[in-house]
Design an enzyme around this catalytic site. Structure first.
Site, PDB file in Angstrom:
ATOM      1  N   LYS A 218      44.066  44.071  36.885  1.00  0.00           N
ATOM      2  CA  LYS A 218      43.567  42.940  36.083  1.00  0.00           C
ATOM      3  C   LYS A 218      43.608  43.248  34.598  1.00  0.00           C
ATOM      4  CE  LYS A 218      41.127  40.387  39.557  1.00  0.00           C
ATOM      5  NZ  LYS A 218      39.858  40.024  40.168  1.00  0.00           N
ATOM      6  N   HIS A 243      48.195  40.977  39.600  1.00  0.00           N
ATOM      7  CA  HIS A 243      47.328  42.153  39.402  1.00  0.00           C
ATOM      8  C   HIS A 243      47.557  43.208  40.486  1.00  0.00           C
ATOM      9  CE1 HIS A 243      44.574  40.292  42.371  1.00  0.00           C
ATOM     10  NE2 HIS A 243      44.000  41.472  42.489  1.00  0.00           N
TER      11      HIS A 243
HETATM   12 FE   LIG Z   1      42.102  41.679  43.906  1.00  0.00          FE
END
Ligand SMILES: [Fe+2]
Length: 354
Positions: A218, A243
């Site tokens: 992220k 991500h």
């Molecule tokens: Fe995740």
């Protein structure tokens, strides 16, 4: 390298007393400590009792002969400097003794000058062999110590690299009050689920590390999308999905995390094969990823989010049951249910104590 070998004690083994006495007298004059034995049995008793450096052993004796005695002597004192005493016509037996470990043989009647030199040579040879053995042992110990040191350094480096990445995850989550502590909670509960499923301790720790690092990717997702309130557009959702690949790319250089990287990459796969990024299904999805994926949903349900109140644990397990066979592995759900109910029983006990 000096050898700490103690005093030099020689053992004379001969059935003829005059020979024993003459040899003892001569060897004591040369500065050696001397023990004598009249036969094989007695010689073995002395060898068992005390440390003998060298031995003069008569080949022809009544009872156990010198030839038979050699292997027994070598077994008791493998580094002994062993010289055989033999009659002129018995050089063959003496040669056999040398095959079995004796250093040399002397023919009777014994020339004392020759005997002195032969003993000296035998002791020197023994010393060289012992020194070689000591150096070998020292080298082996050194190598083993270096290997152990190197391994410790490596383990420390591995720990530091994981701790650094965890710090990054914590920093990322700290910005969002709804996410704070998410990865740590996912890690602990995932490890408990893995333990409940009976996997090895090593696997449990890999799952724990995977839990801590599962959302590290992220870092590569645009903040305005991560923090967006309300539904994401198709493009935004595709960006968020990255991500898992970004996370596995960040971790890729850490070879010791090979298995963990698989968990990170696959924690959004679904049991029915409609997840991402590789559309794996069922047991194709690594077990650690199946556990982390299920626990992540459980954690999202049981913590408050901008769009929902936190759900009680039992209700979250109930809700997850609807996803079994579609998103969640049935066996993982079963283990999660068991862990959550054990945990709730403990909470209940704690509450009762207060
Ligand atoms: Fe995740």
């Amino acid at each position: 390298m000096p050898l700490n070998d103690g005093p030099i004690t020689l053992l004379v083994v001969d059935d003829e007393e005059p020979i024993r006495n003459a040899l003892r007298r001569f060897l004591m004059q040369q500065g050696y400590e001397v023990e004598v034995a009249a036969g094989g049995e007695e010689a073995l008793e002395i060898l068992k009792r005390q440390r003998i450096t060298g031995m003069l052993l008569d080949v022809n004796m009544p009872g156990t002969s010198g030839v038979e005695l050699v292997p027994l002597v070598m077994e008791l004192e493998p580094t002994i400097a062993l010289l055989m005493l033999t009659a002129v016509n018995d050089a063959t037996s003496a040669a056999l003794c040398m095959q079995r470990g004796a250093y040399d043989y002397l023919i009777k009647p014994i020339d004392l000058g020759h005997l002195g030199r032969a003993i000296h040579q035998a002791l020197r040879r023994r010393h060289t062999i012992l020194e070689g053995q000591q150096i070998n042992q020292w080298l082996k110990d050194e190598v083993a110590a270096r290997v152990a040191e190197r391994r410790l350094e490596q383990i420390n480096l591995e720990r530091i690299s994981v701790a650094t990445l965890e710090a990054l995850v914590n920093a990322l989550e700290a910005k969002d009050p709804f996410l704070r502590g998410h990865s740590a909670r996912v890690a602990d509960l995932s490890a408990m689920v893995a333990a409940q499923m009976g996997v090895s301790d090593e696997q449990i720790e890999a799952v724990r590390t995977g839990g801590r690092l599962h959302d590290i990717g992220k870092i590569g997702i645009r903040e305005e999308i991560l923090n967006k309130q309300g539904p994401l557009t198709k493009q935004e959702f595709e960006h968020v999905q990255q991500h898992v690949t970004v996370g596995s790319q960040i971790l890729a250089p850490l070879v010791h995390l090979r298995e963990v990287i698989g968990f990170v990459r696959s924690h959004h796969e679904r049991w029915d094969g409609t997840g991402y990024p590789d559309h794996l299904h069922g047991e194709q999805i690594p077990l650690g990823a199946r556990i982390i994926g299920a626990v992540e949903i459980y954690d999202a349900l049981t913590t408050s989010r901008p769009y929902q109140d936190r759900m009680p644990p039992e209700l979250a397990v109930e809700r997850l049951r609807d996803l079994v066979g579609i998103v969640v592995d049935p066996a993982v759900h079963q283990a999660l249910e068991a862990v959550v109910s054990q945990r709730q029983a403990l909470v209940f006990l704690d509450d009762a104590r207060v």
